[in-house]
Design an enzyme around this catalytic site. Structure first.
Site, short mmCIF file in Angstrom:
data_model
loop_
_atom_site.label_atom_id
_atom_site.label_comp_id
_atom_site.label_asym_id
_atom_site.label_seq_id
_atom_site.Cartn_x
_atom_site.Cartn_y
_atom_site.Cartn_z
N ASN A 1 37.41 -21.60 8.69
CA ASN A 1 36.90 -22.08 7.57
C ASN A 1 37.42 -21.23 6.04
OD1 ASN A 1 35.11 -23.03 5.13
ND2 ASN A 1 33.07 -22.23 6.05
N ARG B 1 37.51 -26.44 9.35
CA ARG B 1 36.61 -26.92 8.62
C ARG B 1 37.25 -27.68 7.35
NH1 ARG B 1 31.05 -24.35 5.99
NH2 ARG B 1 30.26 -26.55 5.15
N HIS C 1 27.73 -30.87 4.46
CA HIS C 1 27.00 -30.29 5.21
C HIS C 1 26.80 -31.15 6.70
CE1 HIS C 1 24.61 -27.80 2.15
NE2 HIS C 1 25.45 -27.10 2.54
N LEU D 1 18.63 -25.85 4.09
CA LEU D 1 18.41 -25.21 3.16
C LEU D 1 18.97 -23.64 3.00
CD1 LEU D 1 14.37 -25.79 2.82
CD2 LEU D 1 16.52 -27.18 1.98
N ARG E 1 23.65 -24.15 -8.20
CA ARG E 1 24.10 -25.29 -8.44
C ARG E 1 22.77 -26.12 -9.05
NH1 ARG E 1 26.95 -26.87 -3.00
NH2 ARG E 1 27.78 -25.02 -2.90
N ASP F 1 19.47 -15.64 -4.93
CA ASP F 1 19.10 -15.24 -3.57
C ASP F 1 17.63 -15.43 -3.43
OD1 ASP F 1 18.19 -13.97 -0.89
OD2 ASP F 1 20.51 -13.30 -1.11
N PHE F 2 17.07 -16.44 -2.59
CA PHE F 2 15.74 -16.42 -2.44
C PHE F 2 14.95 -15.33 -1.89
CE2 PHE F 2 16.90 -20.94 -2.69
CZ PHE F 2 15.69 -21.52 -3.50
N ARG F 3 15.65 -14.41 -1.29
CA ARG F 3 14.84 -13.10 -1.00
C ARG F 3 14.50 -12.39 -2.29
NH1 ARG F 3 19.41 -11.89 3.38
NH2 ARG F 3 20.35 -13.16 1.75
N GLY G 1 20.24 -20.63 6.18
CA GLY G 1 19.53 -19.17 5.82
C GLY G 1 18.30 -19.46 5.36
N ASN H 1 14.52 -18.88 7.77
CA ASN H 1 13.93 -17.44 7.58
C ASN H 1 12.96 -17.29 6.58
OD1 ASN H 1 16.09 -15.80 9.42
ND2 ASN H 1 17.49 -16.67 7.89
N GLU I 1 27.47 -24.11 12.58
CA GLU I 1 28.87 -25.05 12.32
C GLU I 1 29.88 -24.95 13.19
OE1 GLU I 1 27.57 -24.26 8.40
OE2 GLU I 1 28.16 -26.25 7.78
P1 AMP Z 1 23.27 -19.82 3.79
O1 AMP Z 1 23.71 -20.33 2.70
O2 AMP Z 1 22.98 -20.57 4.99
O3 AMP Z 1 24.08 -18.62 4.37
O4 AMP Z 1 22.02 -19.11 3.36
C1 AMP Z 1 22.05 -18.01 2.45
C2 AMP Z 1 20.68 -17.87 1.62
O5 AMP Z 1 19.54 -17.96 2.60
C3 AMP Z 1 20.56 -16.82 0.74
O6 AMP Z 1 21.12 -16.89 -0.30
C4 AMP Z 1 19.11 -16.67 0.85
O7 AMP Z 1 18.65 -17.36 -0.46
C5 AMP Z 1 18.29 -17.35 1.92
N1 AMP Z 1 17.87 -16.39 2.88
C6 AMP Z 1 18.53 -15.67 3.94
N2 AMP Z 1 17.54 -15.01 4.66
C7 AMP Z 1 16.36 -15.20 3.89
C8 AMP Z 1 14.95 -14.49 4.09
N3 AMP Z 1 14.57 -13.82 5.18
N4 AMP Z 1 14.13 -14.96 3.39
C9 AMP Z 1 14.36 -15.92 2.21
N5 AMP Z 1 15.55 -16.31 2.02
C10 AMP Z 1 16.45 -15.94 3.05
#
Ligand code: AMP
Length: 397
Positions: free
Chosen positions: A7, A90, A179, A208, A240, A282-284, A330, A334, A383
């Site tokens: 990728n 990819r 996606h 998501l 975005r 980052d949602f965390r 992600g 999670n 993927e």
């Molecule tokens: P991805 O693009 O699929 O790798 O997802 C990455 C995104 O998933 C991160 O930027 C986070 O916003 C979110 N993420 C990953 N782990 C968690 C978690 N345990 N709780 C909340 N959000 C998460």
């Protein structure tokens, strides 16, 4: 059968070497900062992370280094590159030309190059990886797997924009969706989990992650998806903006004194939950802030979850029902917190989240109650496995 999956981004190369007899990972890694200062290859062998810091001026040098690490030296996982039976690439955009994965030939490369005007941020980097592998492994089968291909089954009514038809004819301006490899993999996995064939199911898949999209999959085929001509449309994402009033593009250019290039960067990299919250993409971080009482963080998560909910509602309507809603990627995999917000209003469907199942359990699991009419699942995406399965399909032919 060992398959290398690549990728390639503008300054990065992600790779995985998979053993497809068992669909298991042999090694994976990431080349970062290609063409920049401090370029590095980080890789994992048998669970141990290692890195090599050195000048990596281009994709060709990056892939060459990856192939050396895989097949030579003390951390090699194969004895010769001949053990790699295929390379899966990819590729972001296949336009209307590619409705399926293809074996890469000179004419396929020309067709991928022809898609550059509609994917200027992604296809050139994907092509760099293809050029490099063809040079370094000229006798190995190379396969292109497109992010857009799965969505080529969308009907015209779902992919046409309300713009002059001439733009479609001249430049291919329409919804493509992205996606696709993930949505397809999750479709197949969900069907297996439900003990049914994809052809017999209606699914709403919510991918998501940092990038996010929702897809309506009817009888195994994508019939609508939230991303559009580019991956900028649809949901609010990490950085975005997702869907906005198109008049805002001109408004921002005029009032913030931006050029077309600047506004594109602003909408792609400075907006989304990062721009809205002014905290993080980052949602965390956002969840932590919201739980600690930060109102802006909570508003941002609510706005995101509301959009996901809105797409789910729309897609159930256009499919005339659904068997399941599926969360992946992600955040989808999670975050019980976000899933609970998205699924707060399922009563009209005769469904309910099971709070304990949503909170924890197996990675792949049902999170709705057993009496729910529309089931809700968490299904991890992969993927790379999907790309390797596509290579295997051509090898078996
Ligand atoms: P991805 O693009 O699929 O790798 O997802 C990455 C995104 O998933 C991160 O930027 C986070 O916003 C979110 N993420 C990953 N782990 C968690 C978690 N345990 N709780 C909340 N959000 C998460």
């Amino acid at each position: 059968m060992k398959i290398l999956v690549l990728n390639c981004g503008s300054s990065s190369i992600k790779y995985q070497l998979l053993d497809m007899a068992t669909e298991t990972l042999i090694t994976k890694g990431l080349v970062e900062r290609i063409g920049l200062k401090d370029s590095v290859l980080k890789y994992t062998v048998e669970g141990v992370q290692r890195k090599i810091e050195r000048d990596i001026p281009g994709h060709s040098e990056g892939i060459s280094l990856v192939l050396d690490v895989i097949s030579k030296g003390e951390h090699r996982v194969i004895d010769s590159l001949d053990e790699i039976t295929a390379v899966g690439h990819r590729v972001t955009h296949g336009g209307e030309k590619f409705k399926d994965s293809v074996v890469i030939t000179d004419s396929v490369i020309k067709d991928i190059e022809a898609c550059i005007p509609i994917a200027p941020l992604h296809n050139p980097a994907n092509l760099e990886g293809i050029y490099a592998c063809r040079k370094l492994m000229p006798d190995t089968l190379q396969v292109a797997v497109f992010d857009t291909a799965f969505h080529q089954t969308m009907p015209e009514k779902a992919y046409m924009y309300g713009l002059p038809y001439d733009l479609y004819k001249k430049y291919g301006v329409r919804r493509y969706g992205f996606h696709g490899t993930s949505h397809r993999y999750v479709t197949e996995q969900t069907a297996k989990l439900m003990g049914k064939k994809p052809e017999d199911l209606k699914l709403v898949i919510c991918h998501l992650g940092n990038g996010a999209s929702v897809t309506a999959v009817k009888n195994g085929k994508s019939v609508d998806t939230s991303m559009g001509f580019t991956p900028l449309e649809g949901l609010i994402m990490g950085t975005r903006c997702g869907e906005i009033d198109p008049a805002l593009v001109c408004f921002i250019m005029e009032h913030e004194d931006m050029t077309a290039k600047q506004v594109s960067r602003y909408l792609n990299s400075k907006s989304g939950v990062l721009g809205l919250s002014e905290i993080s993409s980052d949602f965390r971080d956002l969840e932590d802030a919201a739980i600690a009482g930060d109102e802006r963080a909570e508003m941002t998560i609510n706005a995101f979850a509301y959009q996901v909910e809105r797409y789910i509602g729309a897609y159930i309507m256009v499919m005339n029902g659904a068997d399941a809603i599926v969360f992946t990627a992600g955040l989808g995999e999670n975050s019980p917190y976000v899933r609970a917000k998205v699924c707060a209003d399922l009563d009209y469907l005769g469904s309910r989240l099971d709070a304990a199942r949503n909170e924890k359990g197996e990675k792949t699991r049902k999170i709705s109650t057993d009496d729910s009419k529309v089931a809700v699942y968490v299904v991890p995406t992969n993927e790379e496995i999907m790309i390797a399965r596509e290579c295997k399909r051509f090898l078996n032919k």
